[in-house]
Design a protein around this motif. Structure first.
Motif, mmCIF file in Angstrom:
data_model
loop_
_atom_site.group_PDB
_atom_site.id
_atom_site.type_symbol
_atom_site.label_atom_id
_atom_site.label_comp_id
_atom_site.label_asym_id
_atom_site.label_seq_id
_atom_site.Cartn_x
_atom_site.Cartn_y
_atom_site.Cartn_z
ATOM 1 N N ILE A 169 0.811 -1.214 0.000
ATOM 2 C CA ILE A 169 0.000 0.000 0.000
ATOM 3 C C ILE A 169 0.847 1.268 0.000
ATOM 4 O O ILE A 169 0.724 2.116 -0.875
ATOM 5 C CB ILE A 169 -0.946 0.015 1.230
ATOM 6 N N PHE A 170 1.736 1.388 0.989
ATOM 7 C CA PHE A 170 2.455 2.642 1.172
ATOM 8 C C PHE A 170 3.462 2.928 0.064
ATOM 9 O O PHE A 170 3.405 3.968 -0.587
ATOM 10 C CB PHE A 170 3.136 2.669 2.540
ATOM 11 N N TYR A 171 4.407 2.021 -0.148
ATOM 12 C CA TYR A 171 5.442 2.279 -1.150
ATOM 13 C C TYR A 171 4.881 2.445 -2.566
ATOM 14 O O TYR A 171 5.314 3.352 -3.285
ATOM 15 C CB TYR A 171 6.528 1.212 -1.102
ATOM 16 N N PRO A 172 3.920 1.645 -2.992
ATOM 17 C CA PRO A 172 3.343 1.893 -4.323
ATOM 18 C C PRO A 172 2.677 3.267 -4.437
ATOM 19 O O PRO A 172 2.711 3.888 -5.493
ATOM 20 C CB PRO A 172 2.304 0.776 -4.481
ATOM 21 N N ALA A 173 2.095 3.749 -3.345
ATOM 22 C CA ALA A 173 1.440 5.069 -3.381
ATOM 23 C C ALA A 173 2.468 6.195 -3.413
ATOM 24 O O ALA A 173 2.233 7.233 -4.038
ATOM 25 C CB ALA A 173 0.524 5.232 -2.173
ATOM 26 N N VAL A 174 3.611 6.001 -2.769
ATOM 27 C CA VAL A 174 4.634 7.036 -2.675
ATOM 28 C C VAL A 174 5.575 7.022 -3.874
ATOM 29 O O VAL A 174 6.092 8.061 -4.285
ATOM 30 C CB VAL A 174 5.423 6.872 -1.354
ATOM 31 N N GLN A 175 5.785 5.882 -4.457
ATOM 32 C CA GLN A 175 6.769 5.721 -5.533
ATOM 33 C C GLN A 175 6.630 6.743 -6.658
ATOM 34 O O GLN A 175 7.640 7.301 -7.085
ATOM 35 C CB GLN A 175 6.717 4.282 -6.060
ATOM 36 N N PRO A 176 5.430 7.053 -7.155
ATOM 37 C CA PRO A 176 5.335 8.001 -8.264
ATOM 38 C C PRO A 176 5.793 9.426 -7.926
ATOM 39 O O PRO A 176 6.139 10.189 -8.820
ATOM 40 C CB PRO A 176 3.847 8.006 -8.614
ATOM 41 N N VAL A 177 5.823 9.767 -6.644
ATOM 42 C CA VAL A 177 6.172 11.139 -6.263
ATOM 43 C C VAL A 177 7.462 11.245 -5.458
ATOM 44 O O VAL A 177 7.805 12.315 -4.989
ATOM 45 C CB VAL A 177 5.015 11.797 -5.471
ATOM 46 N N SER A 178 8.173 10.124 -5.301
ATOM 47 C CA SER A 178 9.404 10.157 -4.502
ATOM 48 C C SER A 178 10.519 9.427 -5.227
ATOM 49 O O SER A 178 10.365 8.274 -5.620
ATOM 50 C CB SER A 178 9.165 9.504 -3.140
ATOM 51 N N GLU A 179 11.635 10.093 -5.354
ATOM 52 C CA GLU A 179 12.795 9.439 -5.966
ATOM 53 C C GLU A 179 13.495 8.509 -4.978
ATOM 54 O O GLU A 179 14.357 7.731 -5.361
ATOM 55 C CB GLU A 179 13.788 10.472 -6.498
#
Length: 85
Positions: A71-81
């Motif tokens: 849940i968390f990492y897939p949601a953050v991945q598009p906006v975090s390098e």
């Protein structure tokens, strides 16, 4: 009481419980994990409650890893390098 840890756990779905954000759930879960570690450290190694709490901790860590990975990492991945695929 071993059951206290389980009772305090926040249920998680892909949308988050009651519309809550995954980061809020993870923050609360971090607090639960810290509490479990403190309770385990306070018990003598031979105390049978320690073994029971270690089992609860292992289960909670599995749940935490799933929340982060699914849940968390897939949601953050598009906006975090900082989060790679």
């Amino acid at each position: 009481d071993v059951h206290t840890a389980r009772d305090e756990r926040v249920p998680v779905s892909s949308a988050g419980p009651l519309g809550r954000k995954a980061d809020e759930v993870l923050f609360e879960h971090h607090e639960l994990l810290r509490s479990l570690f403190r309770r385990i450290e306070a018990l003598a190694p031979e105390d049978p409650r320690r073994r029971d709490l270690l089992r609860v901790l292992a289960s909670e860590l599995d749940i935490h890893e799933h929340i982060e990975d699914a849940i968390f990492y897939p949601a953050v991945q598009p906006v975090s390098e900082d989060v790679s695929e």
